[in-house]
Design an enzyme around this catalytic site. Structure first.
Site, PDB file in Angstrom:
ATOM      1  N   LYS A 200       0.825  -1.217   0.115  1.00 54.89           N
ATOM      2  CA  LYS A 200       0.157  -0.088  -0.009  1.00 54.89           C
ATOM      3  C   LYS A 200       0.885   1.084  -0.027  1.00 54.89           C
ATOM      4  CE  LYS A 200      -3.673   2.276   2.739  1.00 54.89           C
ATOM      5  NZ  LYS A 200      -4.375   2.313   3.781  1.00 54.89           N
ATOM      6  N   GLU A 206      10.404  -4.946   4.138  1.00 59.93           N
ATOM      7  CA  GLU A 206      10.459  -6.387   3.947  1.00 59.93           C
ATOM      8  C   GLU A 206      10.022  -6.308   2.562  1.00 59.93           C
ATOM      9  OE1 GLU A 206       9.032  -5.100   6.498  1.00 59.93           O
ATOM     10  OE2 GLU A 206       8.851  -6.466   8.291  1.00 59.93           O
ATOM     11  N   GLY A 261      -4.695  -1.755   5.029  1.00 58.80           N
ATOM     12  CA  GLY A 261      -3.905  -2.893   4.454  1.00 58.80           C
ATOM     13  C   GLY A 261      -4.739  -4.122   4.681  1.00 58.80           C
ATOM     14  N   ARG A 262      -5.167  -4.467   6.244  1.00 54.67           N
ATOM     15  CA  ARG A 262      -5.643  -5.750   6.306  1.00 54.67           C
ATOM     16  C   ARG A 262      -7.257  -5.862   5.914  1.00 54.67           C
ATOM     17  NH1 ARG A 262      -4.558  -2.487  10.480  1.00 54.67           N
ATOM     18  NH2 ARG A 262      -6.237  -1.376  11.832  1.00 54.67           N
ATOM     19  N   GLU A 347      -4.453  -6.273  14.824  1.00 54.99           N
ATOM     20  CA  GLU A 347      -4.056  -5.159  14.516  1.00 54.99           C
ATOM     21  C   GLU A 347      -5.066  -4.002  14.480  1.00 54.99           C
ATOM     22  OE1 GLU A 347      -2.455  -4.200  10.442  1.00 54.99           O
ATOM     23  OE2 GLU A 347      -0.449  -4.452  11.584  1.00 54.99           O
ATOM     24  N   HIS A 378      -5.108 -33.077  18.134  1.00 53.82           N
ATOM     25  CA  HIS A 378      -3.665 -33.722  18.815  1.00 53.82           C
ATOM     26  C   HIS A 378      -2.685 -32.622  19.112  1.00 53.82           C
ATOM     27  CE1 HIS A 378      -5.843 -37.447  17.094  1.00 53.82           C
ATOM     28  NE2 HIS A 378      -6.356 -36.548  16.237  1.00 53.82           N
ATOM     29  N   LYS A 506       9.480  -0.482  13.868  1.00 50.19           N
ATOM     30  CA  LYS A 506       9.957  -0.371  12.683  1.00 50.19           C
ATOM     31  C   LYS A 506      11.216   0.798  12.649  1.00 50.19           C
ATOM     32  CE  LYS A 506       5.823  -0.937   9.784  1.00 50.19           C
ATOM     33  NZ  LYS A 506       4.736  -0.239   9.083  1.00 50.19           N
TER      34      LYS A 506
HETATM   35  O1  F6P Z   1       2.330  -4.241   9.892  1.00 52.44           O
HETATM   36  C1  F6P Z   1       2.197  -2.991   9.683  1.00 52.44           C
HETATM   37  C2  F6P Z   1       1.362  -2.919   8.333  1.00 52.44           C
HETATM   38  O2  F6P Z   1       1.194  -1.366   8.087  1.00 52.44           O
HETATM   39  C3  F6P Z   1       0.178  -3.432   8.292  1.00 52.44           C
HETATM   40  O3  F6P Z   1      -0.961  -2.874   8.444  1.00 52.44           O
HETATM   41  C4  F6P Z   1       0.034  -3.548   6.463  1.00 52.44           C
HETATM   42  O4  F6P Z   1      -0.869  -4.443   6.295  1.00 52.44           O
HETATM   43  C5  F6P Z   1       1.611  -3.939   6.369  1.00 52.44           C
HETATM   44  O5  F6P Z   1       2.291  -3.382   7.381  1.00 52.44           O
HETATM   45  C6  F6P Z   1       2.034  -3.758   4.892  1.00 52.44           C
HETATM   46  O6  F6P Z   1       2.084  -2.355   4.479  1.00 52.44           O
HETATM   47  P1  F6P Z   1       2.247  -2.103   2.992  1.00 52.44           P
HETATM   48  O7  F6P Z   1       1.009  -2.789   2.177  1.00 52.44           O
HETATM   49  O8  F6P Z   1       1.964  -0.619   3.219  1.00 52.44           O
HETATM   50  O9  F6P Z   1       3.397  -2.530   2.696  1.00 52.44           O
END
Ligand code: F6P
Length: 540
Positions: A200, A206, A261-262, A347, A378, A506
């Site tokens: 987003k 990452e 995002g979620r 979240e 189990h 972060k």
């Molecule tokens: O973990 C924090 C967060 O901001 C989430 O809310 C989001 O889904 C994720 O990082 C990834 O963010 P982006 O889509 O901006 O890379």
């Protein structure tokens, strides 16, 4: 004990009254209990009769939701008011499911055009007309993203395998751990792999690291910069950053700041879902969610599935002091659903200040955990049945299997029902002692063993049932939990749509990365962190 104005003494007295009798007594007193304490949305059924709840207690909980002006708040969300008040943003993921909401014409056009672009690409992939740089058809799609840009698409693509439109392989890379990207690329052919970089913000560490690694790998293997346009797509609100990364404009799918995002798998973040299941199934997935939106928006609170689920969650968290809730899917297709819901729920509602910034004096978001039945039987069910914690469970199960084998589905369904029944009914000491005596044990042995075999029961659960897991049903299930979480946030008076808590880590990781690279800098860290940095220097 909660003392918020949102959590009333009236409800507390019902809790005290109802805990004096076991759940089984509620069934004995009311032969119609299943019908009265279950609700439907289309073919999806929620049975919540195995809870410590009766009409009077439920009426109080509904009164609480009314007192919090839930219906007005639902309208505010659906009509695009800026209910995410710390970021001044509307929350309109429901608009992505084609609901008839009051969107301005530009926004509605943008949504429709972007979806049509996704579906055209899916048509092309299905027709093996989506080609790589050497003219070979794309056979592997790698989604690079994390959090909401990974968990939802990964879960839905896995859940809907039976509905794949073609034979493409779908892989997901999320972790900054280099093992993840390395092991994924080991199995990819650069000539036939399509990377979808989902972020987003297009600033997430990452995702950018993994996307860079993928591009580096691709260029190393092909030596062709001009070929990037055949193998890299991006989905983002940050069109400039995606373009700067080197993804051509025509390969970038937009999203908007009013999609959290979620909550974003309905947007182009769900591109890999559309590519996997194709046009018709993707539309059916959206239609399932839309059916749940309409249900949430129109049903009286007493029959409203997300509202009931939410109020029971509040009942357990705030009045029964449940510290966690389990989600157990008796559907292998939903193996990734608990992990997906963890982000969605924790979240969203893992907050401790009200919308106005006051510290809450009552528990909010539950700790959600779970897995897939029967495997979980189990592993952790022992603790559910005989442990000291009070853990309400949501069971999810289908009647038919997407992949039937002999009558295994009947066993799966019966195991699910057996678990919720065992949680509720337990097994009495007297019953166990009688059984031991009948087996020839002495009275002392029977008493001793019965104590160890005793199952207290009286532990609550909900069961969600559907005929068969389809794209439509998955859409319903996801939207159900989205609206459950929203309803709880309204009653708890918290903002479910920001996530400031993840920011600190972060920021600190940037500083620590600098210290790891330049040993002298670690002096400013706390003692523990400094020691761990020194250890890294020694063994790197
Ligand atoms: O973990 C924090 C967060 O901001 C989430 O809310 C989001 O889904 C994720 O990082 C990834 O963010 P982006 O889509 O901006 O890379």
């Amino acid at each position: 004990m909660p003392n918020s104005p949102f959590l009333s003494e009236g409800i507390l007295s019902h809790q005290q009254r109802i805990t004096r009798q076991p759940i089984t007594a509620l069934f004995e007193a009311n032969p119609n209990r299943f019908a009265e304490f279950s609700t439907r949305c289309g073919e999806l059924l929620l049975d919540y009769s195995k809870n410590h709840i009766d009409e009077a207690a439920l009426a109080e909980l509904i009164g609480l939701a009314e007192q919090c002006r839930l219906t007005d708040k639902i309208n505010a969300m659906f009509s695009g008011q800026p209910i995410n008040n710390t970021e001044q943003r509307a929350v309109l993921h429901t608009a992505l499911r084609n609901g008839g909401y009051h969107l301005d014409a530009d926004t509605a056009d943008n949504i429709n055009q972007t979806r049509e672009r996704m579906l055209l690409l899916a048509d092309k992939l299905q027709a093996t007309e989506l080609l790589g740089c050497t003219g070979k058809p794309i056979d592997t799609v790698v989604n690079i993203g994390v959090g909401g840009s990974d968990l939802g698409p990964a879960m839905a693509v896995d859940a809907l395998k039976k509905y794949y439109a073609g034979h493409t392989r779908f892989l997901f890379v999320s972790n900054i751990d280099p093992v993840h990207i390395s092991r994924t690329l080991e199995h990819c052919n650069p000539e036939t792999t399509l990377f979808v970089v989902c972020s987003k913000t297009f600033t997430t560490l990452e995702t950018l690291a993994n996307a860079n690694a993928a591009r580096h790998w691709f260029l190393e293997k092909t030596g062709r910069h001009d070929a990037i346009k055949h193998h890299f797509l991006a989905v983002s609100t940050n069109l400039e950053a995606a373009a700067e990364f080197g993804i051509p404009q025509e390969n970038i799918f937009p999203m908007w700041d009013w999609v959290g995002g979620r909550y974003s798998l309905w947007s182009a973040i769900g591109l890999s879902i559309a590519l996997a299941i194709g046009r018709d199934h993707f539309e059916s997935f959206l239609a399932g969610a839309r059916a749940m939106d309409e249900h949430f928006n129109s049903m009286p609170l007493r029959q409203n599935m997300p509202v009931i689920l939410a109020l029971l969650g509040i009942w357990h968290t705030d009045y029964f002091a449940a510290q966690s809730q389990a989600l157990i899917c008796y559907d292998q297709n939903l193996a990734l659903f608990p992990a997906y819901l963890q982000q969605l729920d924790m979240e969203s509602n893992g907050k401790s200040v009200t919308r106005d910034g006051d510290t809450v004096d009552y528990p909010t978001g539950a700790i959600l955990w779970g897995g897939v039945g029967t495997n979980t039987q189990h592993s952790f069910h022992q603790l559910l049945h005989q442990g000291t914690h009070f853990i309400p469970v949501d069971f999810i199960v289908g009647v038919q299997s997407t992949d039937p084998v002999a009558d295994q589905q009947t066993s799966l369904y019966s195991n699910c029902l057996a678990q919720s029944q065992a949680l509720m009914m337990g097994r009495t000491l007297a019953d166990l002692e009688a059984e031991m005596l009948a087996q020839g044990k002495t009275a002392a042995e029977a008493r001793f063993l019965a104590k160890h075999r005793f199952v207290p029961g009286n532990r609550p659960s909900n069961t969600l049932v559907y005929p068969l897991l389809t794209p439509y049903v998955l859409g319903q299930l996801i939207a159900l939990y989205e609206h459950k979480i929203f309803t709880q946030s309204v009653v708890w008076d918290i903002n479910a749509f920001d996530q400031w808590g993840v920011e600190l880590g972060k920021q600190l990781s940037k500083k620590i990365t600098a210290s790891l690279k330049e040993p002298g800098k670690a002096a400013t860290e706390d003692g523990s962190t400094k020691g761990l940095i020194d250890y890294f220097q020694k063994y790197r």
